[in-house]
Design an enzyme around this catalytic site. Structure first.
Site, PDB file in Angstrom:
ATOM      1  N   ASP A   1       8.703 116.270  66.850  1.00  0.00           N
ATOM      2  CA  ASP A   1       8.326 116.397  68.268  1.00  0.00           C
ATOM      3  C   ASP A   1       6.814 116.288  68.449  1.00  0.00           C
ATOM      4  O   ASP A   1       6.041 116.701  67.584  1.00  0.00           O
ATOM      5  CB  ASP A   1       8.826 117.751  68.784  1.00  0.00           C
ATOM      6  CG  ASP A   1       8.815 117.812  70.299  1.00  0.00           C
ATOM      7  OD1 ASP A   1       8.751 116.755  70.945  1.00  0.00           O
ATOM      8  OD2 ASP A   1       8.855 118.940  70.838  1.00  0.00           O
TER       9      ASP A   1
ATOM     10  N   ASN B   1      17.377 111.062  75.156  1.00  0.00           N
ATOM     11  CA  ASN B   1      16.228 110.135  75.191  1.00  0.00           C
ATOM     12  C   ASN B   1      16.533 108.858  75.990  1.00  0.00           C
ATOM     13  O   ASN B   1      15.625 108.146  76.406  1.00  0.00           O
ATOM     14  CB  ASN B   1      15.762 109.761  73.779  1.00  0.00           C
ATOM     15  CG  ASN B   1      15.026 110.878  73.063  1.00  0.00           C
ATOM     16  OD1 ASN B   1      14.984 110.920  71.828  1.00  0.00           O
ATOM     17  ND2 ASN B   1      14.423 111.800  73.812  1.00  0.00           N
TER      18      ASN B   1
END
Ligand code: FPP
Length: 237
Positions: free
Chosen positions: A16, A64
């Protein structure tokens, strides 16, 4: 008390902070992903060095798909390029590539590259690198439940016989052991729909840096911390 003197057999990583890393530098988010791909190489190399047998990387989640189209296509392009450019390295390092997720949702060009790399590394006996692509933990459960329901419908499985093992057997990669260690970068503290079944007893380590800043030594440090942990798996020891 059971400490873990041996290294984790399986490390899972939530990579991340690519976007924030780029934004901090006044760069487009895609530059963060590009730099993140280099960090993937460092993490895999360090895992090989330490003797880890499986590494699973959260490369593209089900959620996503909700990002801007330009970012999605940049990520897909990067993945295709990574597979093409790093194929030789994967062979030299004896890496076996696998995927988990609804990979049929990926663009056909990426799917083709993936299938070729998976096929051509199938016999490799070193670390197994699993890319979670178009992956969601809930989606994996839904897919497993549908497979199980079909067996019940067909009469080959009784509902009363559904057990932990039945669910495990119907996951995307049933033979891969649960991760011993989960690393998440960027300081966020959540699972983000990653490996919800498999992480039940996984040790977690949060690394307070963005993924593009992740270095080999971060794997070494995380493994050291892991080795100090007492894993009781819900029992009294
Ligand atoms: C999270 O950062 C990262 C991703 C959504 C993609 C991960 C992709 C890579 C590391 C590069 C390509 C991967 C391979 C295997 C070649 P973010 O964009 O959510 O960052 P942010 O939270 O700061 O916005």
């Amino acid at each position: 008390m059971s400490t873990s003197p041996s290294p984790p057999k399986h490390i899972a990583i939530i990579m991340d902070g690519n976007g924030r890393w780029a934004e901090q530098r006044g760069l487009p988010r895609t530059a963060g992903h590009k730099s993140g791909a280099d960090a993937v190489e460092r993490a895999v190399d360090a895992c090989i060095e330490v003797g880890v047998e499986y590494i699973t990387l959260y490369a593209f989640s089900s959620e996503n798909w909700n990002r801007p189209k330009t970012e999605i296509s940049a990520l897909m392009g990067l993945l295709g390029l990574f597979l093409k450019k790093k194929f030789k390295q994967m062979q030299n390092r004896n890496i076996r590539l696998r995927t988990i997720g609804r990979t049929d949702e990926l663009p056909s060009t990426v799917r083709k590259e993936l299938l070729a790399a998976i096929e051509n590394t199938r016999e490799n006996t070193g670390i197994t690198m699993t890319l979670a692509l178009s992956y969601g933990g809930r989606e994996e459960m839904v897919d497993a439940m549908q497979k199980i329901a079909k067996q019940v419908e067909a009469g080959s499985l009784a509902a009363a016989d559904i057990s932990n093992e039945t669910i495990q057997a119907n996951l995307y990669a049933p033979d891969i052991p649960d991760p011993d260690l989960l690393i998440r970068t960027s300081g966020e503290i959540r699972l983000s729909n990653f490996l919800l079944w498999q992480l039940s007893y996984t040790e977690m380590i949060l690394v307070d840096k963005y993924w593009p800043e992740f270095k080999e030594e971060d794997i070494h440090k995380a493994v050291e911390v892991f080795q100090q942990r007492h894993r009781r798996f819900g029992a009294v020891q």
